[in-house]
Write a protein that holds these residues in place. Structure first.
Motif, PDB file in Angstrom:
ATOM      1  N   TRP A   3      10.553   9.005  -4.397  1.00  0.00           N
ATOM      2  CA  TRP A   3      11.554   9.840  -5.057  1.00  0.00           C
ATOM      3  C   TRP A   3      12.166   9.157  -6.277  1.00  0.00           C
ATOM      4  O   TRP A   3      12.548   9.822  -7.237  1.00  0.00           O
ATOM      5  CB  TRP A   3      12.635  10.237  -4.062  1.00  0.00           C
ATOM      6  CG  TRP A   3      12.132  11.252  -3.079  1.00  0.00           C
ATOM      7  CD1 TRP A   3      11.929  11.078  -1.743  1.00  0.00           C
ATOM      8  CD2 TRP A   3      11.751  12.594  -3.369  1.00  0.00           C
ATOM      9  NE1 TRP A   3      11.436  12.237  -1.180  1.00  0.00           N
ATOM     10  CE2 TRP A   3      11.319  13.176  -2.155  1.00  0.00           C
ATOM     11  CE3 TRP A   3      11.721  13.361  -4.529  1.00  0.00           C
ATOM     12  CZ2 TRP A   3      10.875  14.490  -2.078  1.00  0.00           C
ATOM     13  CZ3 TRP A   3      11.274  14.667  -4.460  1.00  0.00           C
ATOM     14  CH2 TRP A   3      10.858  15.227  -3.250  1.00  0.00           C
ATOM     15  N   LEU A   4      12.242   7.837  -6.249  1.00  0.00           N
ATOM     16  CA  LEU A   4      12.757   7.126  -7.418  1.00  0.00           C
ATOM     17  C   LEU A   4      11.799   7.286  -8.602  1.00  0.00           C
ATOM     18  O   LEU A   4      12.231   7.558  -9.733  1.00  0.00           O
ATOM     19  CB  LEU A   4      12.941   5.644  -7.088  1.00  0.00           C
ATOM     20  CG  LEU A   4      13.622   4.783  -8.153  1.00  0.00           C
ATOM     21  CD1 LEU A   4      15.019   5.310  -8.467  1.00  0.00           C
ATOM     22  CD2 LEU A   4      13.701   3.327  -7.693  1.00  0.00           C
ATOM     23  N   ALA A   5      10.497   7.157  -8.331  1.00  0.00           N
ATOM     24  CA  ALA A   5       9.515   7.370  -9.400  1.00  0.00           C
ATOM     25  C   ALA A   5       9.529   8.824  -9.869  1.00  0.00           C
ATOM     26  O   ALA A   5       9.414   9.108 -11.072  1.00  0.00           O
ATOM     27  CB  ALA A   5       8.119   6.985  -8.899  1.00  0.00           C
ATOM     28  N   ASN A   6       9.676   9.738  -8.934  1.00  0.00           N
ATOM     29  CA  ASN A   6       9.779  11.160  -9.259  1.00  0.00           C
ATOM     30  C   ASN A   6      10.965  11.412 -10.184  1.00  0.00           C
ATOM     31  O   ASN A   6      10.872  12.141 -11.175  1.00  0.00           O
ATOM     32  CB  ASN A   6       9.928  11.950  -7.950  1.00  0.00           C
ATOM     33  CG  ASN A   6       9.758  13.446  -8.125  1.00  0.00           C
ATOM     34  OD1 ASN A   6      10.016  13.999  -9.181  1.00  0.00           O
ATOM     35  ND2 ASN A   6       9.344  14.101  -7.060  1.00  0.00           N
ATOM     36  N   ILE A  52       4.026   8.811 -10.842  1.00  0.00           N
ATOM     37  CA  ILE A  52       3.849   8.463 -12.259  1.00  0.00           C
ATOM     38  C   ILE A  52       2.524   8.978 -12.798  1.00  0.00           C
ATOM     39  O   ILE A  52       2.280   8.920 -14.004  1.00  0.00           O
ATOM     40  CB  ILE A  52       3.992   6.945 -12.512  1.00  0.00           C
ATOM     41  CG1 ILE A  52       2.883   6.160 -11.806  1.00  0.00           C
ATOM     42  CG2 ILE A  52       5.360   6.459 -12.090  1.00  0.00           C
ATOM     43  CD1 ILE A  52       2.889   4.677 -12.157  1.00  0.00           C
ATOM     44  N   ALA A  53       1.671   9.513 -11.902  1.00  0.00           N
ATOM     45  CA  ALA A  53       0.459  10.206 -12.355  1.00  0.00           C
ATOM     46  C   ALA A  53       0.780  11.561 -12.961  1.00  0.00           C
ATOM     47  O   ALA A  53      -0.092  12.204 -13.546  1.00  0.00           O
ATOM     48  CB  ALA A  53      -0.518  10.374 -11.198  1.00  0.00           C
ATOM     49  N   VAL A  63       0.836  -1.206   0.000  1.00  0.00           N
ATOM     50  CA  VAL A  63       0.000   0.000   0.000  1.00  0.00           C
ATOM     51  C   VAL A  63       0.869   1.254   0.000  1.00  0.00           C
ATOM     52  O   VAL A  63       0.687   2.168  -0.820  1.00  0.00           O
ATOM     53  CB  VAL A  63      -0.952   0.009   1.207  1.00  0.00           C
ATOM     54  CG1 VAL A  63      -1.665   1.361   1.324  1.00  0.00           C
ATOM     55  CG2 VAL A  63      -1.980  -1.111   1.082  1.00  0.00           C
ATOM     56  N   GLY A  64       1.833   1.325   0.929  1.00  0.00           N
ATOM     57  CA  GLY A  64       2.658   2.524   1.057  1.00  0.00           C
ATOM     58  C   GLY A  64       3.516   2.785  -0.164  1.00  0.00           C
ATOM     59  O   GLY A  64       3.544   3.899  -0.693  1.00  0.00           O
ATOM     60  N   VAL A  65       4.214   1.740  -0.631  1.00  0.00           N
ATOM     61  CA  VAL A  65       5.086   1.899  -1.794  1.00  0.00           C
ATOM     62  C   VAL A  65       4.259   2.147  -3.050  1.00  0.00           C
ATOM     63  O   VAL A  65       4.591   3.006  -3.881  1.00  0.00           O
ATOM     64  CB  VAL A  65       5.993   0.664  -1.957  1.00  0.00           C
ATOM     65  CG1 VAL A  65       6.746   0.716  -3.286  1.00  0.00           C
ATOM     66  CG2 VAL A  65       6.979   0.567  -0.795  1.00  0.00           C
ATOM     67  N   GLY A  66       3.160   1.411  -3.195  1.00  0.00           N
ATOM     68  CA  GLY A  66       2.321   1.584  -4.379  1.00  0.00           C
ATOM     69  C   GLY A  66       1.732   2.977  -4.467  1.00  0.00           C
ATOM     70  O   GLY A  66       1.752   3.613  -5.529  1.00  0.00           O
ATOM     71  N   LEU A  67       1.220   3.485  -3.343  1.00  0.00           N
ATOM     72  CA  LEU A  67       0.640   4.831  -3.345  1.00  0.00           C
ATOM     73  C   LEU A  67       1.709   5.875  -3.630  1.00  0.00           C
ATOM     74  O   LEU A  67       1.474   6.847  -4.362  1.00  0.00           O
ATOM     75  CB  LEU A  67      -0.026   5.097  -1.994  1.00  0.00           C
ATOM     76  CG  LEU A  67      -0.931   6.327  -1.900  1.00  0.00           C
ATOM     77  CD1 LEU A  67      -2.056   6.263  -2.928  1.00  0.00           C
ATOM     78  CD2 LEU A  67      -1.495   6.454  -0.491  1.00  0.00           C
ATOM     79  N   ALA A  68       2.915   5.674  -3.074  1.00  0.00           N
ATOM     80  CA  ALA A  68       4.011   6.617  -3.314  1.00  0.00           C
ATOM     81  C   ALA A  68       4.399   6.653  -4.788  1.00  0.00           C
ATOM     82  O   ALA A  68       4.620   7.726  -5.364  1.00  0.00           O
ATOM     83  CB  ALA A  68       5.213   6.246  -2.449  1.00  0.00           C
ATOM     84  N   VAL A  69       4.486   5.491  -5.417  1.00  0.00           N
ATOM     85  CA  VAL A  69       4.864   5.423  -6.834  1.00  0.00           C
ATOM     86  C   VAL A  69       3.772   6.030  -7.714  1.00  0.00           C
ATOM     87  O   VAL A  69       4.043   6.831  -8.612  1.00  0.00           O
ATOM     88  CB  VAL A  69       5.163   3.971  -7.236  1.00  0.00           C
ATOM     89  CG1 VAL A  69       5.311   3.847  -8.756  1.00  0.00           C
ATOM     90  CG2 VAL A  69       6.436   3.478  -6.548  1.00  0.00           C
ATOM     91  N   PHE A  70       2.525   5.669  -7.460  1.00  0.00           N
ATOM     92  CA  PHE A  70       1.433   6.198  -8.273  1.00  0.00           C
ATOM     93  C   PHE A  70       1.316   7.721  -8.140  1.00  0.00           C
ATOM     94  O   PHE A  70       0.943   8.408  -9.098  1.00  0.00           O
ATOM     95  CB  PHE A  70       0.109   5.543  -7.897  1.00  0.00           C
ATOM     96  CG  PHE A  70      -0.157   4.253  -8.615  1.00  0.00           C
ATOM     97  CD1 PHE A  70      -0.204   4.219 -10.008  1.00  0.00           C
ATOM     98  CD2 PHE A  70      -0.354   3.076  -7.920  1.00  0.00           C
ATOM     99  CE1 PHE A  70      -0.451   3.032 -10.685  1.00  0.00           C
ATOM    100  CE2 PHE A  70      -0.603   1.884  -8.580  1.00  0.00           C
ATOM    101  CZ  PHE A  70      -0.644   1.853  -9.964  1.00  0.00           C
ATOM    102  N   SER A  71       1.634   8.246  -6.960  1.00  0.00           N
ATOM    103  CA  SER A  71       1.547   9.701  -6.780  1.00  0.00           C
ATOM    104  C   SER A  71       2.494  10.439  -7.724  1.00  0.00           C
ATOM    105  O   SER A  71       2.255  11.607  -8.058  1.00  0.00           O
ATOM    106  CB  SER A  71       1.870  10.078  -5.323  1.00  0.00           C
ATOM    107  OG  SER A  71       3.260   9.983  -5.043  1.00  0.00           O
TER     108      SER A  71
END
Length: 455
Positions: A391-394, A261-262, A251-259
């Motif tokens: 931050w990696l997704a960012n 890549i959106a 949940v935490g990692v998924g929400l962070a990544v989606f925030s």
């Protein structure tokens, strides 16, 4: 425990306000590059890839900083990490502002990232552990509010220095709030949940300050029991290998990544460039972005009022759905036959709508939720892991956006982000839990129960 009468709410608000200065720095240093980039790329003759490197170097530092921040916070305490973060913020701001060439500028922004990573992980964690449960959502969101204020301040500073192309002043002025954060943290205590293992006497004293009463025996016992229970569960297993923690990590990692890549930071980092392409001039683009930033602040205030009433889950679902619609419409702008005039204003409305939905749900919920859902023994490390993923997704988005928009075009790029928003909506519907009005110890004992919504 934390919602009983007698809680010292004035102390809790003071803690949130000072700690959230880290959010102000987070917002300022991520937002200021958008205005400065218009002049940096001319002075240093940057290519599209070079622009991506200048922007994303901060994010590389944030990934590295967030990777170690959680374990440092668990080992040395939340307060110590934030004090160190303030010093690194100041050093990075001065280095970037005085950079004689592109290499030093990239280095300075990397150093800023080393501070932003820990700040983004530890500030909400610190506030969550120092405030009552029935106001935790709103007070942790002081951090998000300060992020949005920092972004608006960065836009305003960018507009003020645009006539003289003063990008060095734009970057260097971040040293001022860094000094304020350091001074403020010197006046604040460590959290009782961090002190409970090393200094139980000091933990009790901090609890007295938080609750505004002399007898905190019950509160201290509950925190100690939660810590011992968590220690027994995790004693022989790492965070990633613990089956009880794994669903919460998803949940935490998924929400962070989606925030990321959106596409939110394509608006924050590159909005002037996007608006200039739709018909605004350089100064007009920066000024228009100030308006978008003001909407970000106002909607964040609304979210702070609603998050402990409406709940985390419905807000984040609504947000991703609205962001997807806004990105879909923004992509249509670049299919229109002429830019400028009404088309440029339509692009601005789409960007404002996107940011409004983001502030209402994703911005308001992300840092609150990931500071709530993990057991105390691994909370710092798990929050650090989710923050590193953020931050990696960012970084990936910031590095590739200029190249992607040059290769595939604006319409295709924004529609890719719309698809990501749709996927994020499905993810939230299926997996994101509701945690409102539950103490951290209660969440630790029972786990975030998926779709359970508290009455």
């Amino acid at each position: 425990m934390e919602s009983v009468p007698g809680v010292n709410r004035r102390f809790a608000r003071s803690v949130a306000a000072v700690a959230a200065l880290g959010g102000l720095l987070f917002g300022y240093d991520t937002g200021i590059v958008s205005g400065g980039l218009l002049f940096i790329r001319d002075e240093f003759r940057l290519s599209a890839l070079g622009e991506g490197v200048v922007v994303s170097s901060l994010l590389v530092g944030a990934v590295a900083g967030s990777l170690v921040s959680g374990r440092l916070a668990d080992r040395y305490g939340r307060r110590a990490v934030l004090l160190g973060t303030a010093a690194v913020f100041a050093a990075g701001a001065l280095l970037a502002g005085l950079a004689p060439d592109e290499t030093v500028l990239v280095l300075g922004r990397f150093v800023l990232g080393l501070a932003i990573g820990p700040a983004s992980a530890v500030v909400p964690l610190y506030i969550a552990e120092m405030v009552p449960a029935d106001r935790r959502g709103a007070l942790v969101n002081c951090n998000q509010l300060m992020i949005t204020i920092g972004i608006v301040v960065s836009y305003a500073v960018g507009f003020a220095f645009a006539p003289v192309q003063g990008w060095r002043w734009m970057l260097g002025l971040a040293a001022v709030p860094a000094a304020l954060l350091g001074a403020g943290m010197l006046l604040l205590p460590e959290t009782p949940r961090s002190l409970i293992r090393r200094h139980p006497g000091r933990a009790e004293a901090v609890l007295r300050s938080i609750h505004g009463k002399p007898d905190v025996t019950a509160e201290l016992a509950e925190i100690r029991a939660a810590d011992e229970r968590s220690r027994a569960e995790i004693a022989t297993r790492g965070v990633l290998r613990d089956r009880s923690v794994r669903p919460m990590l998803v949940v935490g990692v998924g929400l962070a990544v989606f925030s990321q890549i959106a596409g939110v930071n394509t608006i924050i980092y590159f909005a002037p460039s996007v608006l200039a392409g739709s018909g605004f001039g350089a100064s007009g683009s920066i000024l228009a972005q100030v308006g978008v930033g003001v909407i970000n602040v106002l909607v964040t205030v609304l979210a702070m009022v609603l998050i402990d009433r409406m709940g985390r889950r419905p807000m984040v679902i609504t947000a991703f759905a609205g962001m997807g619609a806004a990105m879909l419409l923004l992509g249509l702008v670049y299919l229109l036959p002429a830019h400028g005039g009404a088309v440029a204003w339509f692009a601005l409305v789409c960007m404002a709508g996107y940011i409004g939905f983001f502030a209402f749900g994703v911005g308001a919920v992300l840092w609150v939720l990931i500071s709530e859902i993990y057991p105390p023994r691994v909370r710092g490390a798990a929050v650090g892991l989710a923050t590193m993923a953020h931050w990696l997704a960012n970084f990936v988005v910031a590095l590739t956006f200029p190249v992607l928009i040059a290769a595939a075009g604006a319409t295709a790029t924004f529609w890719i982000f719309a698809v990501a928003c749709a996927a994020a909506t499905v993810f939230c519907v299926r997996l994101v839990p509701e945690t409102k009005r539950r103490s951290l110890e209660e969440i630790s004992a029972t786990g975030p129960t998926g779709r359970t919504v508290e009455p």
